[in-house]
Design a protein around this motif. Structure first.
Motif, mmCIF file in Angstrom:
data_model
loop_
_atom_site.group_PDB
_atom_site.id
_atom_site.type_symbol
_atom_site.label_atom_id
_atom_site.label_comp_id
_atom_site.label_asym_id
_atom_site.label_seq_id
_atom_site.Cartn_x
_atom_site.Cartn_y
_atom_site.Cartn_z
ATOM 1 N N THR A 223 4.872 0.227 10.055
ATOM 2 C CA THR A 223 5.070 -1.108 9.489
ATOM 3 C C THR A 223 6.013 -1.979 10.307
ATOM 4 O OG1 THR A 223 6.813 -0.247 8.033
ATOM 5 C CG2 THR A 223 4.586 -0.359 7.140
ATOM 6 N N MET B 60 0.848 -1.195 0.000
ATOM 7 C CA MET B 60 0.000 0.000 0.000
ATOM 8 C C MET B 60 0.880 1.241 0.000
ATOM 9 S SD MET B 60 -2.564 1.329 2.974
ATOM 10 C CE MET B 60 -3.376 2.911 2.802
ATOM 11 N N ASP C 157 -3.526 -5.863 0.902
ATOM 12 C CA ASP C 157 -2.676 -4.678 0.800
ATOM 13 C C ASP C 157 -3.331 -3.639 -0.107
ATOM 14 O OD1 ASP C 157 -0.017 -3.471 1.462
ATOM 15 O OD2 ASP C 157 0.169 -3.477 -0.712
ATOM 16 N N GLU D 296 -1.075 -7.669 8.926
ATOM 17 C CA GLU D 296 -1.734 -6.452 8.474
ATOM 18 C C GLU D 296 -1.333 -5.336 9.432
ATOM 19 O OE1 GLU D 296 -5.644 -8.486 6.384
ATOM 20 O OE2 GLU D 296 -5.875 -7.571 8.371
ATOM 21 N N LYS E 227 -1.719 -9.780 -1.047
ATOM 22 C CA LYS E 227 -1.724 -8.749 -2.092
ATOM 23 C C LYS E 227 -3.091 -8.050 -2.150
ATOM 24 C CE LYS E 227 -0.625 -8.036 -6.995
ATOM 25 N NZ LYS E 227 -1.875 -7.361 -7.372
ATOM 26 N N MET F 114 -2.127 -2.619 4.483
ATOM 27 C CA MET F 114 -0.663 -2.643 4.588
ATOM 28 C C MET F 114 -0.204 -4.060 4.925
ATOM 29 S SD MET F 114 -0.084 0.992 6.599
ATOM 30 C CE MET F 114 1.705 0.957 6.475
ATOM 31 N N ALA F 115 -0.645 -5.004 4.109
ATOM 32 C CA ALA F 115 -0.461 -6.430 4.393
ATOM 33 C C ALA F 115 0.764 -7.014 3.701
ATOM 34 C CB ALA F 115 -1.707 -7.203 3.962
ATOM 35 N N ASP F 116 1.307 -8.030 4.338
ATOM 36 C CA ASP F 116 2.428 -8.796 3.791
ATOM 37 C C ASP F 116 2.429 -10.148 4.486
ATOM 38 O OD1 ASP F 116 4.588 -9.452 2.276
ATOM 39 O OD2 ASP F 116 5.942 -7.963 3.129
#
Length: 209
Positions: free
Chosen positions: A17, A1, A137, A156, A134, A142-144
């Motif tokens: 993050t 993001m 995000d 997240e 994906k 703000m995901a990974d």
């Protein structure tokens, strides 16, 4: 993001993050000197966006560790927060809790179908976890994800519906059910960190059973 923050506020993104960070680490990530990083952080502190405390580890010198304040977290958008909470309260008052949860469940099923459509044809678990991260995000979470010896960890760092989720935990339950459905049978999904309950982020431990 991608967040549109001024250059002198890049530290906000790093603290969002990565969580609380020592000054030296922030300076390295910002590609500035420690004095340059301290100058930026003091400015953000004066604006009420970050705060600092000292940590002692081992025999070394104490470290100055910086973190976001509640106001700092609020710089990241909570989509239509005030309106959403008002609508939730109004629905609870006029239709009752059961009706609200029924609507949330129906909305969750719509989300499941959207995710399943986007991941159609992806069979392996890592591919589905990667695809889910994906999608989330792109939706502002703000995901990974990362892989380790236990399986996968979906993280997240932001919740764009935090106000709504705080007002009604049904959103969080629906979210967990969506992840379980999308990742498929034979997979366990456990929420191990939760923003609504005071965590810095939401994190999900995903394992092949």
């Amino acid at each position: 993001m991608k967040m549109t923050l001024p250059d002198n506020e890049r530290a906000l993104m790093l603290l969002k993050t990565k969580g609380p960070q020592p000054l030296v680490s922030l300076a390295k990530d910002l590609n500035v000197s420690t004095e340059g990083a301290r100058f930026q952080l003091i400015k953000l502190s004066n604006d009420g966006l970050v705060e600092t405390h000292t940590e002692s580890k081992g025999k070394g010198r104490p470290q100055q560790v910086w973190s976001l304040t509640q106001l700092g977290h609020a710089r990241f958008p909570d989509t239509h927060a005030e309106l959403t909470v008002r609508l939730i309260r109004k629905m609870q008052d006029t239709l009752g809790e059961a009706a609200l949860l029924e609507v949330i469940e129906a909305n969750g099923k719509d989300g499941q179908q959207k995710y399943l459509h986007k991941l159609n044809g992806v069979r392996d678990l890592e591919g589905r976890v990667s695809g889910l991260a994906k999608i989330r995000d792109e939706e502002g979470y703000m995901a990974d994800y990362s892989k380790d010896e236990e399986g996968y960890l979906l993280v997240e760092n932001h919740c764009p519906i935090c106000a709504a989720a705080t007002a009604c935990l049904g959103f969080c339950r629906s979210e967990l059910e969506t992840f379980q459905t999308v990742l498929g049978d034979g997979v366990s999904v456990e929420r191990v960190e939760h923003i609504v309950k005071g965590g810095r982020r939401c994190a999900y431990r995903i394992k092949q059973q």
